[in-house]
Design a protein around this motif. Structure first.
Motif, PDB file in Angstrom:
ATOM      1  N   GLU A  44       0.709  -1.144  -0.203  1.00  0.00           N
ATOM      2  CA  GLU A  44       0.100  -0.029  -0.078  1.00  0.00           C
ATOM      3  C   GLU A  44       0.565   1.755  -0.297  1.00  0.00           C
ATOM      4  O   GLU A  44       1.776   1.839   1.126  1.00  0.00           O
ATOM      5  CB  GLU A  44      -1.593  -0.057   0.874  1.00  0.00           C
ATOM      6  N   ILE A  45       0.452   1.733  -0.813  1.00  0.00           N
ATOM      7  CA  ILE A  45       1.334   3.129  -0.569  1.00  0.00           C
ATOM      8  C   ILE A  45       0.550   3.896  -1.622  1.00  0.00           C
ATOM      9  O   ILE A  45      -0.610   4.007  -2.105  1.00  0.00           O
ATOM     10  CB  ILE A  45       2.786   3.125  -1.785  1.00  0.00           C
ATOM     11  N   PRO A  46       0.817   5.500  -1.359  1.00  0.00           N
ATOM     12  CA  PRO A  46      -0.326   6.883  -1.124  1.00  0.00           C
ATOM     13  C   PRO A  46      -0.167   6.816  -2.363  1.00  0.00           C
ATOM     14  O   PRO A  46      -1.402   7.650  -3.091  1.00  0.00           O
ATOM     15  CB  PRO A  46       0.536   7.407  -0.322  1.00  0.00           C
ATOM     16  N   TYR A  47       0.148   6.852  -3.672  1.00  0.00           N
ATOM     17  CA  TYR A  47       0.645   7.809  -4.920  1.00  0.00           C
ATOM     18  C   TYR A  47       1.140   6.292  -6.064  1.00  0.00           C
ATOM     19  O   TYR A  47       1.769   6.545  -6.409  1.00  0.00           O
ATOM     20  CB  TYR A  47       0.979   8.983  -4.885  1.00  0.00           C
ATOM     21  N   PRO A  48       0.091   5.852  -5.751  1.00  0.00           N
ATOM     22  CA  PRO A  48       0.837   4.103  -7.068  1.00  0.00           C
ATOM     23  C   PRO A  48       0.670   4.604  -8.097  1.00  0.00           C
ATOM     24  O   PRO A  48       1.496   4.092  -9.162  1.00  0.00           O
ATOM     25  CB  PRO A  48      -0.066   3.306  -6.525  1.00  0.00           C
ATOM     26  N   GLU A  49      -0.058   5.977  -8.698  1.00  0.00           N
ATOM     27  CA  GLU A  49       0.035   5.979  -9.930  1.00  0.00           C
ATOM     28  C   GLU A  49       0.916   6.874 -10.327  1.00  0.00           C
ATOM     29  O   GLU A  49       1.436   6.966 -11.476  1.00  0.00           O
ATOM     30  CB  GLU A  49      -1.189   6.780 -11.059  1.00  0.00           C
TER      31      GLU A  49
END
Length: 171
Positions: A44-49
């Motif tokens: 889980e990462i905050p800005y995967p895009e």
């Protein structure tokens, strides 16, 4: 500082300190070690895009090295890249080259590793997708147990100020 053949390389904490001292906005996401984009997809990462995929390549004469940085979901055709950027034939650089030039292991490749490139051997090719929208990019801090989120324009300035060439292009 990590040491390889007597040369000192910035480690994760030193990258954090460098960004803080340079007053560069950034966020840090610590996570388990990841070695490829498939493993990162499980975290889980905050800005995967805005997460970056990095390819460390060299030409067939082993004289020119390139770091190609694209969004994680993009594929890079090295033959097409060569044609579009007027380089000689390209292949992936060895793990020894990666360690000797940037002080990195496979799986931890990052534009921030260019801060360890004391001879400025590596040219960064950054996909211009990172400079649109929010202008964010997520890269490892010379260690694959974290992702640092920062503005792509700040990353470009850091690398240029260090002395490496940066090309922002459509990949």
């Amino acid at each position: 500082m990590d040491v390889c053949d007597g040369r000192k390389f910035m480690n994760k904490q030193q990258i954090y300190d460098f960004l803080k001292q340079a007053n560069i906005w950034h966020e840090i996401t610590e996570h388990e070690a990841v070695y490829n984009m498939a493993e990162l997809a499980n975290i889980e990462i905050p800005y995967p895009e805005y997460d970056a995929k990095n390819l460390f390549v060299r030409n067939d004469k082993k004289r020119n090295y390139y770091l190609i940085t694209v969004k994680g979901d993009k594929r890079v055709d090295l033959k097409e890249f060569r044609k579009n950027n007027n380089t000689r034939a390209l292949s992936f650089a060895s793990s020894d080259d990666l360690m000797n030039i940037m002080g990195l292991i496979p799986g931890a490749v990052t534009p921030l590793g260019l801060l360890n490139d004391s001879e400025h051997k590596v040219t960064l090719f950054l996909d211009n997708d990172f400079t649109s929208d929010l202008g964010l990019i997520g890269v490892h801090p010379n260690d694959n147990t974290a992702t640092v989120w920062l503005k792509a324009e700040d990353l470009i300035k850091i690398i240029q100020q260090h002395g490496n060439d940066v090309n922002v292009i459509q990949i």
